[in-house]
Design a protein around this motif. Structure first.
Motif, PDB file in Angstrom:
ATOM      1  N   CYS A 186      11.378   0.515  -5.801  1.00 19.89           N
ATOM      2  CA  CYS A 186       9.959   0.359  -6.131  1.00 19.89           C
ATOM      3  C   CYS A 186       9.755   0.113  -7.628  1.00 19.89           C
ATOM      4  O   CYS A 186       8.699   0.396  -8.173  1.00 19.89           O
ATOM      5  CB  CYS A 186       9.152   1.552  -5.635  1.00 19.89           C
ATOM      6  N   ASN A 187      10.757  -0.443  -8.273  1.00 18.97           N
ATOM      7  CA  ASN A 187      10.630  -0.802  -9.686  1.00 18.97           C
ATOM      8  C   ASN A 187       9.588  -1.907  -9.824  1.00 18.97           C
ATOM      9  O   ASN A 187       9.526  -2.817  -9.007  1.00 18.97           O
ATOM     10  CB  ASN A 187      11.973  -1.275 -10.235  1.00 18.97           C
TER      11      ASN A 187
ATOM     12  N   ASN B 256      -1.027  -7.699   3.125  1.00 26.13           N
ATOM     13  CA  ASN B 256      -2.144  -7.117   3.874  1.00 26.13           C
ATOM     14  C   ASN B 256      -1.871  -5.652   4.195  1.00 26.13           C
ATOM     15  O   ASN B 256      -2.799  -4.869   4.387  1.00 26.13           O
ATOM     16  CB  ASN B 256      -2.368  -7.871   5.181  1.00 26.13           C
ATOM     17  N   VAL B 257      -0.573  -5.297   4.294  1.00 21.46           N
ATOM     18  CA  VAL B 257      -0.140  -3.937   4.618  1.00 21.46           C
ATOM     19  C   VAL B 257       1.170  -3.664   3.880  1.00 21.46           C
ATOM     20  O   VAL B 257       1.973  -4.579   3.671  1.00 21.46           O
ATOM     21  CB  VAL B 257       0.100  -3.765   6.141  1.00 21.46           C
ATOM     22  N   ILE B 258       1.370  -2.401   3.496  1.00 18.64           N
ATOM     23  CA  ILE B 258       2.614  -1.968   2.858  1.00 18.64           C
ATOM     24  C   ILE B 258       3.220  -0.847   3.687  1.00 18.64           C
ATOM     25  O   ILE B 258       2.513   0.086   4.083  1.00 18.64           O
ATOM     26  CB  ILE B 258       2.349  -1.466   1.419  1.00 18.64           C
ATOM     27  N   LEU B 259       4.526  -0.941   3.955  1.00 16.51           N
ATOM     28  CA  LEU B 259       5.285   0.165   4.535  1.00 16.51           C
ATOM     29  C   LEU B 259       6.067   0.800   3.396  1.00 16.51           C
ATOM     30  O   LEU B 259       6.819   0.119   2.702  1.00 16.51           O
ATOM     31  CB  LEU B 259       6.265  -0.321   5.601  1.00 16.51           C
ATOM     32  N   MET B 260       5.895   2.102   3.205  1.00 17.93           N
ATOM     33  CA  MET B 260       6.515   2.791   2.071  1.00 17.93           C
ATOM     34  C   MET B 260       7.398   3.936   2.533  1.00 17.93           C
ATOM     35  O   MET B 260       6.921   4.880   3.160  1.00 17.93           O
ATOM     36  CB  MET B 260       5.417   3.345   1.143  1.00 17.93           C
ATOM     37  N   ASP B 261       8.680   3.848   2.214  1.00 17.82           N
ATOM     38  CA  ASP B 261       9.618   4.931   2.500  1.00 17.82           C
ATOM     39  C   ASP B 261       9.432   6.054   1.488  1.00 17.82           C
ATOM     40  O   ASP B 261       9.069   5.807   0.332  1.00 17.82           O
ATOM     41  CB  ASP B 261      11.047   4.380   2.421  1.00 17.82           C
ATOM     42  N   ASN B 262       9.672   7.290   1.912  1.00 17.22           N
ATOM     43  CA  ASN B 262       9.569   8.421   0.999  1.00 17.22           C
ATOM     44  C   ASN B 262      10.684   8.441  -0.040  1.00 17.22           C
ATOM     45  O   ASN B 262      10.450   8.749  -1.196  1.00 17.22           O
ATOM     46  CB  ASN B 262       9.588   9.735   1.793  1.00 17.22           C
ATOM     47  N   TRP B 263      11.898   8.067   0.362  1.00 14.95           N
ATOM     48  CA  TRP B 263      13.061   8.208  -0.523  1.00 14.95           C
ATOM     49  C   TRP B 263      13.437   6.894  -1.195  1.00 14.95           C
ATOM     50  O   TRP B 263      14.602   6.602  -1.373  1.00 14.95           O
ATOM     51  CB  TRP B 263      14.255   8.756   0.254  1.00 14.95           C
ATOM     52  N   ILE B 264      12.477   6.107  -1.590  1.00 14.44           N
ATOM     53  CA  ILE B 264      12.736   4.806  -2.217  1.00 14.44           C
ATOM     54  C   ILE B 264      13.070   4.996  -3.706  1.00 14.44           C
ATOM     55  O   ILE B 264      12.359   5.703  -4.415  1.00 14.44           O
ATOM     56  CB  ILE B 264      11.525   3.856  -2.016  1.00 14.44           C
ATOM     57  N   PRO B 265      14.170   4.409  -4.180  1.00 14.53           N
ATOM     58  CA  PRO B 265      14.488   4.480  -5.615  1.00 14.53           C
ATOM     59  C   PRO B 265      13.484   3.642  -6.420  1.00 14.53           C
ATOM     60  O   PRO B 265      12.957   2.689  -5.871  1.00 14.53           O
ATOM     61  CB  PRO B 265      15.882   3.870  -5.714  1.00 14.53           C
ATOM     62  N   ASP B 266      13.174   3.833  -7.595  1.00 14.15           N
ATOM     63  CA  ASP B 266      13.696   4.890  -8.432  1.00 14.15           C
ATOM     64  C   ASP B 266      12.733   6.074  -8.502  1.00 14.15           C
ATOM     65  O   ASP B 266      13.157   7.197  -8.728  1.00 14.15           O
ATOM     66  CB  ASP B 266      13.962   4.379  -9.832  1.00 14.15           C
TER      67      ASP B 266
ATOM     68  N   GLY C 238      10.433   7.111  -6.099  1.00 14.84           N
ATOM     69  CA  GLY C 238      10.078   7.753  -4.834  1.00 14.84           C
ATOM     70  C   GLY C 238       8.745   7.248  -4.319  1.00 14.84           C
ATOM     71  O   GLY C 238       7.924   6.709  -5.055  1.00 14.84           O
ATOM     72  N   GLY C 239       8.545   7.432  -3.034  1.00 14.07           N
ATOM     73  CA  GLY C 239       7.366   6.898  -2.366  1.00 14.07           C
ATOM     74  C   GLY C 239       6.046   7.502  -2.810  1.00 14.07           C
ATOM     75  O   GLY C 239       5.025   6.817  -2.861  1.00 14.07           O
ATOM     76  N   ILE C 240       6.048   8.788  -3.129  1.00 14.58           N
ATOM     77  CA  ILE C 240       4.799   9.434  -3.543  1.00 14.58           C
ATOM     78  C   ILE C 240       4.301   8.823  -4.849  1.00 14.58           C
ATOM     79  O   ILE C 240       3.144   8.392  -4.943  1.00 14.58           O
ATOM     80  CB  ILE C 240       4.970  10.964  -3.669  1.00 14.58           C
ATOM     81  N   VAL C 241       5.154   8.751  -5.840  1.00 13.81           N
ATOM     82  CA  VAL C 241       4.771   8.182  -7.140  1.00 13.81           C
ATOM     83  C   VAL C 241       4.404   6.703  -6.988  1.00 13.81           C
ATOM     84  O   VAL C 241       3.405   6.233  -7.553  1.00 13.81           O
ATOM     85  CB  VAL C 241       5.902   8.375  -8.177  1.00 13.81           C
ATOM     86  N   ALA C 242       5.191   5.972  -6.203  1.00 12.24           N
ATOM     87  CA  ALA C 242       4.930   4.534  -6.012  1.00 12.24           C
ATOM     88  C   ALA C 242       3.589   4.300  -5.330  1.00 12.24           C
ATOM     89  O   ALA C 242       2.804   3.429  -5.750  1.00 12.24           O
ATOM     90  CB  ALA C 242       6.062   3.906  -5.204  1.00 12.24           C
ATOM     91  N   THR C 243       3.292   5.071  -4.293  1.00 12.70           N
ATOM     92  CA  THR C 243       2.020   4.914  -3.583  1.00 12.70           C
ATOM     93  C   THR C 243       0.849   5.283  -4.480  1.00 12.70           C
ATOM     94  O   THR C 243      -0.163   4.583  -4.524  1.00 12.70           O
ATOM     95  CB  THR C 243       2.008   5.770  -2.298  1.00 12.70           C
ATOM     96  N   ARG C 244       0.990   6.367  -5.211  1.00 15.18           N
ATOM     97  CA  ARG C 244      -0.081   6.763  -6.143  1.00 15.18           C
ATOM     98  C   ARG C 244      -0.333   5.680  -7.188  1.00 15.18           C
ATOM     99  O   ARG C 244      -1.479   5.420  -7.554  1.00 15.18           O
ATOM    100  CB  ARG C 244       0.277   8.075  -6.837  1.00 15.18           C
ATOM    101  N   ALA C 245       0.737   5.058  -7.676  1.00 14.88           N
ATOM    102  CA  ALA C 245       0.584   3.979  -8.669  1.00 14.88           C
ATOM    103  C   ALA C 245      -0.259   2.847  -8.094  1.00 14.88           C
ATOM    104  O   ALA C 245      -1.127   2.293  -8.780  1.00 14.88           O
ATOM    105  CB  ALA C 245       1.947   3.464  -9.111  1.00 14.88           C
ATOM    106  N   LEU C 246      -0.018   2.506  -6.839  1.00 14.39           N
ATOM    107  CA  LEU C 246      -0.799   1.433  -6.204  1.00 14.39           C
ATOM    108  C   LEU C 246      -2.243   1.856  -5.978  1.00 14.39           C
ATOM    109  O   LEU C 246      -3.173   1.073  -6.206  1.00 14.39           O
ATOM    110  CB  LEU C 246      -0.167   1.043  -4.868  1.00 14.39           C
ATOM    111  N   LYS C 247      -2.444   3.075  -5.518  1.00 19.36           N
ATOM    112  CA  LYS C 247      -3.791   3.556  -5.204  1.00 19.36           C
ATOM    113  C   LYS C 247      -4.623   3.789  -6.465  1.00 19.36           C
ATOM    114  O   LYS C 247      -5.839   3.913  -6.383  1.00 19.36           O
ATOM    115  CB  LYS C 247      -3.724   4.832  -4.353  1.00 19.36           C
ATOM    116  N   ASN C 248      -3.971   3.829  -7.631  1.00 17.14           N
ATOM    117  CA  ASN C 248      -4.695   3.979  -8.901  1.00 17.14           C
ATOM    118  C   ASN C 248      -5.133   2.646  -9.490  1.00 17.14           C
ATOM    119  O   ASN C 248      -5.806   2.618 -10.519  1.00 17.14           O
ATOM    120  CB  ASN C 248      -3.837   4.735  -9.923  1.00 17.14           C
ATOM    121  N   GLU C 249      -4.747   1.547  -8.866  1.00 18.14           N
ATOM    122  CA  GLU C 249      -5.123   0.215  -9.344  1.00 18.14           C
ATOM    123  C   GLU C 249      -6.328  -0.288  -8.554  1.00 18.14           C
ATOM    124  O   GLU C 249      -6.270  -0.387  -7.323  1.00 18.14           O
ATOM    125  CB  GLU C 249      -3.954  -0.769  -9.187  1.00 18.14           C
TER     126      GLU C 249
END
Length: 121
Positions: A35-36, A48-58, A60-71
């Motif tokens: 998720c770099n 149109n849709v994103i599938l996000m794994d929890n254990w995605i490098p570097d 992780g899914g929580i930080v990556a999803t939050r980054a998207l939802k903050n935009e």
């Protein structure tokens, strides 16, 4: 124009299976093993849709999803959080994902979950 889906998972087998299933259903599928530069990548692909794994490098899914939802321009894109973690419901909530899909899943579950969040114009 085909709907676009972006799948973030570090498991190549999951990416291959999901890509095959969804492309057979008419989706234009994009995949990533990390998720770099996630904000730039999502903007470039405009899924149109994103599938996000929890254990995605570097990060992780929580930080990556939050980054998207903050935009402001990306927060409306539905994120389906998927993981084999038995606490996936809580993780998806922490991430701010729109819904979740426990692994392992069957084809019908995958299609149903994606269709449930897909916004039709």
């Amino acid at each position: 124009m085909a709907n676009r889906i972006l799948i973030f998972d570090d498991d190549i087998d999951i990416l291959s299976i999901c890509s095959y299933i969804l492309s057979e259903q008419g989706w234009e599928v994009f995949t990533s093993e990390n998720c770099n530069d996630i904000v730039k990548r999502v903007r470039d692909i405009a899924p149109n849709v994103i599938l996000m794994d929890n254990w995605i490098p570097d990060t992780g899914g929580i930080v990556a999803t939050r980054a998207l939802k903050n935009e402001a321009d990306l927060k409306q894109i539905p994120v389906v959080y998927f993981s084999a973690n038995n606490d996936i419901h809580t993780l998806a909530q922490q991430a701010g994902a729109d819904t979740f899909l426990p692994k392992p899943f069957d084809i019908q579950e995958l299609e149903s979950k994606i269709n449930s969040v897909l916004v039709h114009d």
